[in-house]
Design a protein around this motif. Structure first.
Motif, PDB file in Angstrom:
ATOM      1  N   THR A 116       0.716   5.814   0.222  1.00 15.70           N
ATOM      2  CA  THR A 116       0.002   7.079   0.357  1.00 15.70           C
ATOM      3  C   THR A 116       0.944   8.212  -0.015  1.00 15.70           C
ATOM      4  N   THR A 131       0.861  -1.182   0.000  1.00 17.75           N
ATOM      5  CA  THR A 131       0.000   0.000   0.000  1.00 17.75           C
ATOM      6  C   THR A 131       0.892   1.225   0.000  1.00 17.75           C
ATOM      7  N   ASN A 155      -4.635   7.525  -0.689  1.00 17.09           N
ATOM      8  CA  ASN A 155      -4.132   6.207  -1.074  1.00 17.09           C
ATOM      9  C   ASN A 155      -3.744   6.199  -2.552  1.00 17.09           C
TER      10      ASN A 155
END
Length: 229
Positions: free
Chosen positions: A104, A102, A110
């Motif tokens: 950001t 993931t 995101n």
């Protein structure tokens, strides 16, 4: 005044005494074919293009595997990239389906992770690609909730790598051309070397056959001239 018969007899004697220049002229030998230059060309194709191809292939592979960052698993890592660009995440080959990532940007938005499958390099496989947003990225990679390798958990030594995307229109043709040079050049040199060698063997066999025929002809003439006494 000499008579016509004397002039004709004198001319005949002179012609008999002084034969034309072609009577005793040395027989011109057919120049031998020289294969040395062909061997040199073959050696250049084998070694020159082979070594050059290896070098070009190495450059191409380095371009595919020029890692920008190496990121450990299970850690938040702050990275800086050019704004509004794209980066790929490469994971260990044996854990392509065991890791999720993931990301950001500075605003906390995101960054979408999309698959980037199809390339392997240095025991790593391309797995994800993501936009860099404003350029300040916090990246984290962990074990997947349901890893394909049953019971696998990170040991802390695993890492993922982040690099520029593979440009199919630029990098892949370059890599293909490198391997064509690396393999095609030496292959052509081997073919040229083998063809030259076969041509030289054929020329040698032809000379041997001609020598045998001349020797037989001399023996036959000697036997004919000797004759029965």
């Amino acid at each position: 005044m000499p008579s016509p018969q004397a002039v004709s007899s004198y001319g005949a004697a002179e012609a008999h005494a002084s034969p034309g220049p072609s009577a005793h002229a040395p027989r011109r030998r057919t120049p031998r074919r020289r294969f040395r230059r062909y061997y040199g060309s073959a050696a250049w194709l084998i070694f020159g293009l082979g070594i050059g191809g290896f070098f070009i292939a190495g450059v191409a592979i380095d371009r595919l595997g020029a890692w920008d960052h190496e990121v450990p698993l299970q850690e938040d890592t702050a990275l800086s990239f050019p704004r509004s660009s794209e980066r790929w995440i490469w994971v260990p080959e044996e854990h392509v389906d065991d890791i999720v990532c993931t990301g950001t940007d500075r605003s906390g938005a995101n960054l979408p992770m999309r698959p980037a499958l199809g390339y392997d390099h240095d025991d790593y496989s391309s797995a994800f690609r993501f936009p860099t947003g404003d350029g300040t990225v916090t990246l984290r990679c962990d074990a997947a909730p349901s890893p394909a390798s049953a019971g696998w958990t990170p040991t802390g030594a695993e890492t993922v790598r982040v690099a520029e995307p593979v440009d199919r229109s630029r990098d892949v043709p370059f890599l293909q051309a490198a391997f064509i040079v690396m393999l095609g050049g030496p292959a052509l040199g081997v073919v040229m070397f083998a063809g030259t060698l076969l041509a030289q063997i054929g020329t040698g066999v032809a000379r041997l056959v001609a020598w045998v025929r001349r020797r037989r002809a001399r023996r036959l003439r000697a036997t004919t001239q000797a004759g029965p006494r």
